[in-house]
Design a protein around this motif. Structure first.
Motif, PDB file in Angstrom:
ATOM      1  N   HIS A  79      69.862 -19.225 -31.061  1.00 53.23           N
ATOM      2  CA  HIS A  79      69.141 -20.431 -30.642  1.00 53.23           C
ATOM      3  C   HIS A  79      68.181 -20.112 -29.502  1.00 53.23           C
ATOM      4  O   HIS A  79      68.124 -18.976 -29.021  1.00 53.23           O
ATOM      5  CB  HIS A  79      70.162 -21.476 -30.185  1.00 53.23           C
ATOM      6  N   PHE A  80      67.430 -21.123 -29.080  1.00 57.38           N
ATOM      7  CA  PHE A  80      66.684 -21.027 -27.829  1.00 57.38           C
ATOM      8  C   PHE A  80      66.948 -22.339 -27.086  1.00 57.38           C
ATOM      9  O   PHE A  80      66.936 -23.399 -27.711  1.00 57.38           O
ATOM     10  CB  PHE A  80      65.184 -20.820 -28.098  1.00 57.38           C
ATOM     11  N   SER A 131      64.730 -25.365 -27.770  1.00 59.52           N
ATOM     12  CA  SER A 131      64.369 -25.647 -29.156  1.00 59.52           C
ATOM     13  C   SER A 131      65.098 -26.912 -29.583  1.00 59.52           C
ATOM     14  O   SER A 131      66.324 -26.960 -29.604  1.00 59.52           O
ATOM     15  CB  SER A 131      64.789 -24.486 -30.058  1.00 59.52           C
ATOM     16  N   SER A 138      67.525 -26.354 -32.493  1.00 60.64           N
ATOM     17  CA  SER A 138      68.768 -25.723 -32.059  1.00 60.64           C
ATOM     18  C   SER A 138      69.674 -26.765 -31.400  1.00 60.64           C
ATOM     19  O   SER A 138      70.882 -26.802 -31.646  1.00 60.64           O
ATOM     20  CB  SER A 138      68.488 -24.622 -31.035  1.00 60.64           C
ATOM     21  N   GLU A 186      71.048 -16.318 -27.352  1.00 62.76           N
ATOM     22  CA  GLU A 186      69.657 -16.710 -27.140  1.00 62.76           C
ATOM     23  C   GLU A 186      68.730 -15.751 -27.887  1.00 62.76           C
ATOM     24  O   GLU A 186      68.884 -14.543 -27.809  1.00 62.76           O
ATOM     25  CB  GLU A 186      69.341 -16.713 -25.641  1.00 62.76           C
ATOM     26  N   GLU A 187      67.801 -16.327 -28.634  1.00 61.89           N
ATOM     27  CA  GLU A 187      66.948 -15.542 -29.529  1.00 61.89           C
ATOM     28  C   GLU A 187      65.490 -15.780 -29.167  1.00 61.89           C
ATOM     29  O   GLU A 187      65.011 -16.914 -29.211  1.00 61.89           O
ATOM     30  CB  GLU A 187      67.240 -16.011 -30.961  1.00 61.89           C
ATOM     31  N   ARG A 188      64.777 -14.701 -28.809  1.00 65.58           N
ATOM     32  CA  ARG A 188      63.337 -14.849 -28.564  1.00 65.58           C
ATOM     33  C   ARG A 188      62.652 -14.685 -29.924  1.00 65.58           C
ATOM     34  O   ARG A 188      62.036 -13.664 -30.223  1.00 65.58           O
ATOM     35  CB  ARG A 188      62.880 -13.813 -27.538  1.00 65.58           C
ATOM     36  N   TYR A 189      62.786 -15.754 -30.721  1.00 65.24           N
ATOM     37  CA  TYR A 189      62.438 -15.684 -32.150  1.00 65.24           C
ATOM     38  C   TYR A 189      60.965 -15.385 -32.404  1.00 65.24           C
ATOM     39  O   TYR A 189      60.606 -14.846 -33.442  1.00 65.24           O
ATOM     40  CB  TYR A 189      62.838 -16.994 -32.849  1.00 65.24           C
ATOM     41  N   VAL A 191      65.994 -22.486 -18.342  1.00 62.23           N
ATOM     42  CA  VAL A 191      64.983 -21.570 -18.876  1.00 62.23           C
ATOM     43  C   VAL A 191      64.285 -20.928 -17.688  1.00 62.23           C
ATOM     44  O   VAL A 191      63.758 -21.640 -16.817  1.00 62.23           O
ATOM     45  CB  VAL A 191      63.961 -22.320 -19.756  1.00 62.23           C
TER      46      VAL A 191
END
Lengths: 221, 221
Positions: free
Chosen positions: B6-7, B10, B13, B31-34, B207
């Motif tokens: 997720h972020f 988002s 998410s 945590e994903e820096r997609y 964040v």
């Protein structure tokens, strides 16, 4: 009388038209120039989007919610499997085509080439058109990847996922923006879905100022 | 162990996190820096989007499909009514917030103010920010219109529609972009949903580079 307020080259309208026809629910089609945001139309649907379905006394918007509703009130013929895993896969792909494919391909190609002219918002942006064509190749390859293992996109039965995909692709085919030579399995899949009686009304669509290519309505394309 | 890629800011998410927490399904948050489109991540999810949920051995993307799946495999506590009309209204509003609200408000405000900086894509476009603020007023008024007749957005029970809306609004509240003084009923609704245990993890999000305002995590805001 049931009514569907739609626009011929709206993929979301087409998805609902396919569901209705497959389930043999008769509707009168009313063409809606929804971008003009006419007051009557906004009263029917504060989101200002199409399609809007009047089914009996019920007024409905949001194509994904409409298709799920039709599936619940008229489950035959089924457009969703019965198991949770199968239903997840159908919904995942409906989301894929409604969101990702629409934003990356349909908006960039149909939006630039047709809707700019129809809505009077200027000339096509060639950067968008190029990006749309490039994304199309990725999406056709992804469909081929799925169809190499399955008869239909979400599994071995026809489902809403196929209608969501065919709704987008048929709009792009109307302006010759689908390279059917890229993948044999995708072409076979489209030939199969195109020959269904539910597809007939889409193949008869005409948008003034844009003539479809001769292969558009041809079942043997 | 179940995992959610997720972020923190988002909204999609967040919607899934709320559903998981409400249904007491434990997940580890990754945590994903997609937007960096890392190869491992693209293998898990060819759409390149978040959230991605690993539930047992099953890997799932598309937040709306995930929430419907969770509802089917873990129906208690319910986040959807049992009747087709009620379910339609939930899905219509989930579509409203996931699509319309997201495009008109979240992308224009959060996208410009936060994601441009996080992703390194330049300065905020003030035309978008202004359009987003204007659209927010319309959406808050629409929510007020619904909440004047109902306890929750889609009816008298809490549903996925409330989570879809709260997921978007809570992201915007993190950057103080929600005018809670515009409508008493909307503020009351948000206070009610914010006080649920399922909401706690969202209120603890941070964040880097963006500090939430003091009212963000305050239940009495």
């Amino acid at each position: 009388m049931n009514r569907l307020y739609h626009f011929p080259l709206s993929p979301f309208s087409r998805k609902v038209r396919l569901s209705l026809a497959e389930k043999r629910i008769e509707v009168e089609l009313i063409e809606e120039r929804y971008w003009e945001q006419d007051n009557d139309f906004l009263r029917r649907n504060p989101a200002g989007q199409i399609p809007v379905l009047r089914l009996g006394n019920k007024l409905m918007s949001e194509s994904a919610a409409i298709c799920e509703y039709l599936e619940e009130v008229q489950p035959s013929p089924p457009l969703m499997p019965r198991d949770a895993d199968g239903r997840f896969e159908v919904r995942r792909l409906v989301g894929w085509f409604d969101d990702k494919f629409h934003v990356e391909c349909t908006q960039k190609l149909l939006g630039e080439r047709v809707f700019r002219k129809v809505m009077g918002t200027g000339y096509p942006d060639s950067t968008n058109v190029k990006a749309g064509s490039k994304a199309m190749r990725f999406h056709l390859d992804y469909m081929a990847h799925l169809l190499e293992k399955r008869r239909w996109l979400a599994g071995n039965e026809l489902s809403l996922a196929d209608f969501a995909a065919a709704a987008q692709l048929s709009c792009l085919d109307y302006i010759s923006d689908v390279d059917w030579n890229r993948s044999e399995v995708v072409k076979d899949w489209y030939a199969k879905i195109k020959s269904r009686p539910a597809f007939r009304s889409l193949l008869a669509d005409q948008v003034s100022g844009f003539r479809p290519p001769s292969h558009y309505a041809n079942l043997d394309f």
